[in-house]
Each structure stands twice: as C-alpha cells, then as structure tokens.
Design a protein around this motif. Structure first.
Motif, PDB file in Angstrom:
ATOM      1  N   HIS A  55       0.477  -1.226   0.393  1.00 60.56           N
ATOM      2  CA  HIS A  55       0.393   0.146  -0.139  1.00 60.56           C
ATOM      3  C   HIS A  55       0.685   1.120   0.094  1.00 60.56           C
ATOM      4  CE1 HIS A  55      -2.970   2.320   0.851  1.00 60.56           C
ATOM      5  NE2 HIS A  55      -2.785   3.477   1.874  1.00 60.56           N
ATOM      6  N   GLU A  56       1.833   1.230   0.535  1.00 54.36           N
ATOM      7  CA  GLU A  56       3.040   2.175   1.083  1.00 54.36           C
ATOM      8  C   GLU A  56       3.708   2.188  -0.614  1.00 54.36           C
ATOM      9  OE1 GLU A  56       4.975   1.625   4.399  1.00 54.36           O
ATOM     10  OE2 GLU A  56       3.966   2.209   5.908  1.00 54.36           O
ATOM     11  N   ASP A  57       3.932   1.492  -0.663  1.00 55.33           N
ATOM     12  CA  ASP A  57       4.913   1.368  -2.342  1.00 55.33           C
ATOM     13  C   ASP A  57       3.777   2.240  -3.628  1.00 55.33           C
ATOM     14  OD1 ASP A  57       6.915   1.454  -0.588  1.00 55.33           O
ATOM     15  OD2 ASP A  57       6.936  -0.968  -1.029  1.00 55.33           O
ATOM     16  N   GLY A  58       2.715   2.136  -3.373  1.00 56.31           N
ATOM     17  CA  GLY A  58       1.044   2.081  -4.136  1.00 56.31           C
ATOM     18  C   GLY A  58       0.808   0.817  -5.663  1.00 56.31           C
ATOM     19  N   LEU A  59       1.267  -0.007  -4.321  1.00 64.44           N
ATOM     20  CA  LEU A  59       1.112  -1.481  -5.316  1.00 64.44           C
ATOM     21  C   LEU A  59      -0.881  -1.479  -4.637  1.00 64.44           C
ATOM     22  CD1 LEU A  59       4.821  -2.801  -5.173  1.00 64.44           C
ATOM     23  CD2 LEU A  59       3.860  -1.297  -7.254  1.00 64.44           C
ATOM     24  N   GLY A  60      -0.885  -2.576  -5.668  1.00 68.22           N
ATOM     25  CA  GLY A  60      -2.277  -3.472  -5.214  1.00 68.22           C
ATOM     26  C   GLY A  60      -2.110  -4.668  -4.097  1.00 68.22           C
ATOM     27  N   THR A  61      -2.713  -4.025  -3.622  1.00 72.28           N
ATOM     28  CA  THR A  61      -3.120  -5.225  -2.727  1.00 72.28           C
ATOM     29  C   THR A  61      -3.942  -7.126  -3.450  1.00 72.28           C
ATOM     30  OG1 THR A  61      -5.124  -4.320  -1.394  1.00 72.28           O
ATOM     31  CG2 THR A  61      -2.738  -4.549  -0.608  1.00 72.28           C
ATOM     32  N   ASP A  62      -3.579  -6.982  -3.945  1.00 69.76           N
ATOM     33  CA  ASP A  62      -4.168  -8.452  -4.925  1.00 69.76           C
ATOM     34  C   ASP A  62      -3.439  -9.738  -4.798  1.00 69.76           C
ATOM     35  OD1 ASP A  62      -2.554  -8.875  -8.190  1.00 69.76           O
ATOM     36  OD2 ASP A  62      -2.859  -6.560  -7.366  1.00 69.76           O
ATOM     37  N   LYS A  63      -3.906 -10.648  -4.829  1.00 68.82           N
ATOM     38  CA  LYS A  63      -3.351 -12.111  -4.676  1.00 68.82           C
ATOM     39  C   LYS A  63      -1.595 -11.924  -5.424  1.00 68.82           C
ATOM     40  CE  LYS A  63      -3.905 -16.589  -4.054  1.00 68.82           C
ATOM     41  NZ  LYS A  63      -4.940 -17.774  -3.917  1.00 68.82           N
ATOM     42  N   GLU A  64      -1.827 -11.396  -6.140  1.00 68.96           N
ATOM     43  CA  GLU A  64      -1.176 -11.502  -7.294  1.00 68.96           C
ATOM     44  C   GLU A  64      -0.023 -10.881  -6.955  1.00 68.96           C
ATOM     45  OE1 GLU A  64       0.612 -11.497 -12.483  1.00 68.96           O
ATOM     46  OE2 GLU A  64      -1.460 -11.700 -11.560  1.00 68.96           O
ATOM     47  N   THR A  65       0.270  -9.539  -6.581  1.00 66.97           N
ATOM     48  CA  THR A  65       0.983  -8.562  -6.137  1.00 66.97           C
ATOM     49  C   THR A  65       1.694  -8.708  -5.112  1.00 66.97           C
ATOM     50  OG1 THR A  65       0.269  -6.587  -7.889  1.00 66.97           O
ATOM     51  CG2 THR A  65       1.028  -5.647  -6.107  1.00 66.97           C
ATOM     52  N   LEU A  66       0.871  -9.337  -4.125  1.00 68.56           N
ATOM     53  CA  LEU A  66       1.451 -10.057  -2.955  1.00 68.56           C
ATOM     54  C   LEU A  66       2.348 -10.919  -3.034  1.00 68.56           C
ATOM     55  CD1 LEU A  66      -2.096  -9.395  -0.625  1.00 68.56           C
ATOM     56  CD2 LEU A  66       0.095  -7.889  -0.880  1.00 68.56           C
ATOM     57  N   ALA A  67       1.230 -11.668  -3.696  1.00 75.14           N
ATOM     58  CA  ALA A  67       2.814 -12.723  -4.071  1.00 75.14           C
ATOM     59  C   ALA A  67       4.488 -12.161  -4.717  1.00 75.14           C
ATOM     60  CB  ALA A  67       1.820 -13.800  -4.193  1.00 75.14           C
ATOM     61  N   THR A  68       3.489 -11.876  -6.135  1.00 76.30           N
ATOM     62  CA  THR A  68       5.424 -10.827  -6.963  1.00 76.30           C
ATOM     63  C   THR A  68       5.837 -10.455  -5.417  1.00 76.30           C
ATOM     64  OG1 THR A  68       4.435 -10.882  -8.438  1.00 76.30           O
ATOM     65  CG2 THR A  68       6.054  -9.286  -7.650  1.00 76.30           C
ATOM     66  N   GLN A  69       5.251  -9.340  -4.680  1.00 72.63           N
ATOM     67  CA  GLN A  69       6.448  -8.355  -3.493  1.00 72.63           C
ATOM     68  C   GLN A  69       6.877  -9.267  -2.915  1.00 72.63           C
ATOM     69  OE1 GLN A  69       7.126  -4.950  -3.847  1.00 72.63           O
ATOM     70  NE2 GLN A  69       6.548  -5.372  -6.661  1.00 72.63           N
ATOM     71  N   PHE A  70       5.908 -10.324  -2.397  1.00 75.23           N
ATOM     72  CA  PHE A  70       6.715 -11.421  -0.830  1.00 75.23           C
ATOM     73  C   PHE A  70       7.958 -11.914  -1.419  1.00 75.23           C
ATOM     74  CE2 PHE A  70       7.292 -15.248   0.449  1.00 75.23           C
ATOM     75  CZ  PHE A  70       7.785 -15.039   1.920  1.00 75.23           C
ATOM     76  N   ARG A  71       7.597 -11.458  -2.721  1.00 70.00           N
ATOM     77  CA  ARG A  71       9.042 -13.097  -3.851  1.00 70.00           C
ATOM     78  C   ARG A  71      10.478 -11.938  -3.668  1.00 70.00           C
ATOM     79  NH1 ARG A  71       9.997 -17.675  -4.910  1.00 70.00           N
ATOM     80  NH2 ARG A  71      11.199 -17.201  -6.871  1.00 70.00           N
TER      81      ARG A  71
END
Length: 127
Positions: free
Chosen positions: A83-99
C-alpha cells in the motif's frame, strides 16, 4: 487470515546464501532465517527491483511454515508495505512482492560483512 502465498520455493542462489547464513548464525531452520530476511527487506525504504527470480532450488515451504506464529502479522506488514509503495494488494501483487522482498533480504543478510554470528543479526534490530 488467508495468505495469498501457498508455497514458497527459493532460488538456488538464495539457498546457497542461506546455507552460509546458517553456518554463521547457527540458526538451522530455513524459515527463521527467511523471516529475518523478509523483515530486513521491508525495513529498506526502496521498492525491490522487479527482477525475475527462478524457483530452482529444492528449498520449499508453505506460508504457514514460513510465518509460524507470526504469519498473520507478516502478511499485514506485506500488505501495508505494498500500500505504501503504491502497489495493489491483490493476490498476485502480494505474491510477487513477497518473493522480491524475501530474496532481496536474503541477499542483504548474506552480503553483510558484519554478520558473523547470531549476535550480529540481533544487533540489526537496534539500528
């Protein structure tokens, strides 16, 4: 809380770095070192570079094993960071950002010349 990440498979490079960290810190569980690495990356103000990360090692764990008792808190931290980085919090975005955060954090810890023992890892929390 349901995690957007079912299973985590590390790259061979990340595995090799974790082997080094296990030897230095005497922490013998992948998941504990991965939690440290993930949090280390979240503490960095920059967004991780969107580089492709192969899942080419034999180190794999579920989100529950990765997070343990902290799984929900780590997921909240990931969502807040996205959220702070201006990205989405959808499943795909979260999985990518986590990795990306996990692998960047492993690189940071393994590349830290001051990280020679577990006490040095603990000292990171005081900065």
């Amino acid at each position: 809380m349901e995690s957007p990440i079912e299973r985590i498979r590390l790259s061979q490079t990340a595995k090799d770095r974790l082997v080094k960290l296990k030897r230095q810190t005497k922490i013998d569980q992948w998941n504990i070192l991965c939690r440290w690495a993930f949090c280390r990356s979240l503490a960095e103000p920059s967004i991780p570079s969107p580089v492709p990360i192969p899942a080419d090692s034999n180190v794999e764990m579920t989100w529950k094993v990765f997070g343990g008792d902290l799984a929900d808190l780590l997921l909240i931290a990931l969502k807040q960071r996205c959220h702070e980085d201006g990205l989405g919090t959808d499943k795909e975005t979260l999985a990518t950002q986590f990795r990306l955060h996990l692998h960047r954090g492993i690189g940071y810890l393994a590349g830290d010349p001051n990280l020679k023992k577990i006490e040095n890892l603990l000292a990171l929390t005081l900065n």
